[in-house]
Scaffold this active site. Structure first.
Site, PDB file in Angstrom:
ATOM      1  N   ALA A  20      30.117   1.149  12.763  1.00 11.53           N
ATOM      2  CA  ALA A  20      31.487   0.139  12.480  1.00 11.53           C
ATOM      3  C   ALA A  20      31.357  -0.650  11.098  1.00 11.53           C
ATOM      4  O   ALA A  20      32.053  -1.030  10.711  1.00 11.53           O
ATOM      5  CB  ALA A  20      31.791  -0.290  13.843  1.00 11.53           C
ATOM      6  N   THR A  21      29.962  -1.104  11.180  1.00 13.18           N
ATOM      7  CA  THR A  21      29.741  -2.070  10.046  1.00 13.18           C
ATOM      8  C   THR A  21      30.484  -1.372   8.749  1.00 13.18           C
ATOM      9  O   THR A  21      30.988  -1.842   7.948  1.00 13.18           O
ATOM     10  CB  THR A  21      28.243  -2.527  10.013  1.00 13.18           C
ATOM     11  N   ASN A  56      34.626  -8.625  20.891  1.00 10.16           N
ATOM     12  CA  ASN A  56      33.196  -8.229  21.425  1.00 10.16           C
ATOM     13  C   ASN A  56      32.520  -9.264  22.235  1.00 10.16           C
ATOM     14  O   ASN A  56      31.934  -9.097  23.028  1.00 10.16           O
ATOM     15  CB  ASN A  56      32.259  -7.928  20.162  1.00 10.16           C
ATOM     16  N   GLN A  89      35.178  -1.991  20.089  1.00 16.40           N
ATOM     17  CA  GLN A  89      35.012  -2.256  21.608  1.00 16.40           C
ATOM     18  C   GLN A  89      36.051  -1.600  22.275  1.00 16.40           C
ATOM     19  O   GLN A  89      35.878  -1.380  23.436  1.00 16.40           O
ATOM     20  CB  GLN A  89      35.088  -3.952  21.715  1.00 16.40           C
ATOM     21  N   THR A 115      24.679  13.775   3.408  1.00 17.87           N
ATOM     22  CA  THR A 115      24.698  14.798   4.549  1.00 17.87           C
ATOM     23  C   THR A 115      24.894  14.474   5.952  1.00 17.87           C
ATOM     24  O   THR A 115      24.180  13.383   6.277  1.00 17.87           O
ATOM     25  CB  THR A 115      23.268  15.360   4.455  1.00 17.87           C
ATOM     26  N   CYS A 151      24.182 -15.646  19.607  1.00 18.16           N
ATOM     27  CA  CYS A 151      24.877 -14.690  18.913  1.00 18.16           C
ATOM     28  C   CYS A 151      24.516 -14.677  17.357  1.00 18.16           C
ATOM     29  O   CYS A 151      24.259 -13.536  16.975  1.00 18.16           O
ATOM     30  CB  CYS A 151      26.368 -14.428  19.092  1.00 18.16           C
TER      31      CYS A 151
HETATM   32  C1  LIG Z   1      29.257  -3.552  17.554  1.00 16.66           C
HETATM   33  C2  LIG Z   1      30.235  -3.801  16.682  1.00 16.66           C
HETATM   34  C3  LIG Z   1      30.502  -3.702  15.113  1.00 16.66           C
HETATM   35  C4  LIG Z   1      29.332  -3.219  14.702  1.00 16.66           C
HETATM   36  O1  LIG Z   1      29.073  -1.797  14.811  1.00 16.66           O
HETATM   37  P1  LIG Z   1      27.858  -1.017  14.474  1.00 16.66           P
HETATM   38  O2  LIG Z   1      27.960   0.363  14.730  1.00 16.66           O
HETATM   39  O3  LIG Z   1      26.832  -1.530  15.250  1.00 16.66           O
HETATM   40  O4  LIG Z   1      27.656  -1.308  12.860  1.00 16.66           O
HETATM   41  C5  LIG Z   1      31.536  -4.086  14.698  1.00 16.66           C
HETATM   42  N1  LIG Z   1      32.800  -4.426  15.236  1.00 16.66           N
HETATM   43  C6  LIG Z   1      32.607  -4.675  16.694  1.00 16.66           C
HETATM   44  C7  LIG Z   1      34.041  -5.425  17.178  1.00 16.66           C
HETATM   45  C8  LIG Z   1      31.618  -4.529  17.403  1.00 16.66           C
HETATM   46  O5  LIG Z   1      31.569  -4.943  18.610  1.00 16.66           O
END
Ligand SMILES: *Cc1c(COP(=O)(O)O)cnc(C)c1O
Length: 405
Positions: free
Chosen positions: A74-75, A154, A182, A243, A329
């Site tokens: 997600a990052t 989160n 989340q 890939t 955090c």
């Molecule tokens: C964990 C999280 C991310 C980051 O996700 P990754 O796959 O670890 O990079 C981004 N946004 C939220 C809300 C998250 O909880």
């Protein structure tokens, strides 16, 4: 007897579901082809598996298979959505709207764009962590190209009113991105129903493997275009070359499929566990405060502040239970959480907060064990606190004249 330690930090990551792992293994051992290999069965087999996963993931969020772009998590998805839009639509405008309580993976790309000349509005939230549709409407201006607001938070679990916000974005012709990392698989999120143009996901927050995520990119009404962050090979419709990690993608697909099928039952079970935990603790301890929204929140998230107790000290006192505190955090620093600050929670209570993240593999027995641990540890810490002693005697600590240091 419950097995120790107890994992109750499912907002940080989740255990890979055994069914997910089982689905992945053949793609390491036998079906190890490159999904981009067009001229033999190893490649076809891998490609077929990837396409099935796209469908499984799309189904979870109301998107089509073709709209799913695989990323490393997600990052990366958030970076691709935000920077990709800023770059592609720079002729249209340079203003982006987000909120103070977003994950760093949204805030930091926005801050980088701000240094590079974009204008970013960081909307404040109410004391339960929500942004209102009216706030979004009045922040949108001529130069606005994107609104980025998360589905579920989160830290505090708060769910934003996505449908109403999406409607406003559509009316004003502004793209809408949501970080659903989340919320996906835990609360209903549908890109059609909510008018979402871009949606970020991560497998490891929904019982899939780490290191694989997706960005859903709308293909019609409107067709969203993005400038890529990673070039080379033109995979994923040119938006993300490299890939594809087929075993991880297969696992992600299976995780999405399980989440879609079991979400309703799992939500009910998690809500019951969370209620049990919350009631178990607050019926036996005073001065416990809920952070976030009492109703619009992720089913497994319980964020509590224990007045007169340091969150870090409490975590040490319940060392057989893996949870998070509201101060740790931000990496090594002991700054109170910026999310709790944005809610208007004072530094004292922010430092005394604990996030319990219940998940698929937690049991009633574990919850009961955690209740006992927390009650014992909080009572112990408060017994040693002179401030708590004064509070119990009815002294209003705000009126106490402290001697100067
Ligand atoms: C964990 C999280 C991310 C980051 O996700 P990754 O796959 O670890 O990079 C981004 N946004 C939220 C809300 C998250 O909880």
């Amino acid at each position: 007897m419950v097995r120790l330690p107890i994992y109750m930090d499912n907002n940080a990551t989740t255990r890979t579901d055994p069914r997910v792992l089982e689905a992945m293994i053949p793609y390491f051992t036998e079906r190890y082809g490159n999904s981009a290999s067009r001229n033999h069965s190893f490649g076809w087999e891998a490609e077929e598996a990837v396409e099935l996963a796209r469908e499984q993931i799309g189904s979870l969020i109301g998107a089509t298979a073709k709209e799913i772009i695989f990323t490393s998590g997600a990052t990366e998805s958030n970076n691709l959505a935000i920077k990709g839009v800023a770059s592609m639509y720079k002729k249209k405008g340079n203003h982006i709207i987000t909120a103070e309580t977003e994950h760093k993976a949204v805030l930091d790309p926005c801050k980088r764009l701000e240094r590079d000349g974009c204008e970013i509005t960081f909307l404040p939230v109410d004391k339960e962590g929500r942004v209102s549709p009216e706030q979004v409407a009045s922040a949108i201006k001529e130069k606005t190209i994107l609104v980025s607001l998360m589905a579920g938070n989160n830290e505090i679990g708060t769910l934003h009113p996505l449908k109403e916000i999406g409607k406003i974005c559509k009316e004003k012709g502004v793209l809408f991105h949501t970080d659903a990392t989340q919320a996906a698989g835990k609360a209903p999120v549908d890109v059609e129903e909510c008018g979402i143009d871009l949606l970020s996901l991560s497998a490891h927050k929904m019982y899939g493997p780490k290191g694989i995520g997706a960005l859903s990119v709308r293909r019609k009404d409107p067709r969203v275009r993005l400038d890529a962050l990673i070039d080379g090979g033109g995979h994923e419709r040119g938006m993300r070359s490299g890939t594809l990690p087929v075993p991880s993608i297969v696992g992600f697909g299976m995780a999405a499929e399980i989440a879609r099928k079991e979400m309703e039952a799992e939500t009910a079970r998690l809500q019951a566990l969370r209620e049990r935990l919350h009631r178990g603790i607050s019926s036996r301890l005073g001065d416990v405060y809920l952070n976030g929204h009492p109703e619009f929140r992720l089913p497994g998230n319980l964020n509590l502040s224990f007045a007169f107790v340091e969150g870090e000290a409490l975590m040490m006192g319940i060392k057989d239970v893996a949870v998070s505190s509201g101060s740790a955090c931000t990496s090594a620093s002991l700054e109170p959480s910026y999310v709790l600050k944005a809610l208007g929670v004072g530094d004292e209570l922010a430092h005394s907060s604990i996030r319990f993240g219940l998940g698929r593999f937690n049991t009633v027995e574990e919850v009961d064990h955690v209740i006992e641990d927390v009650v014992r540890a909080v009572n112990h810490l408060r017994d040693m606190s002179p401030l708590y002693e004064m509070h119990k005697q009815g002294i209003d600590l705000k009126t106490v004249q402290w001697a100067a240091h």
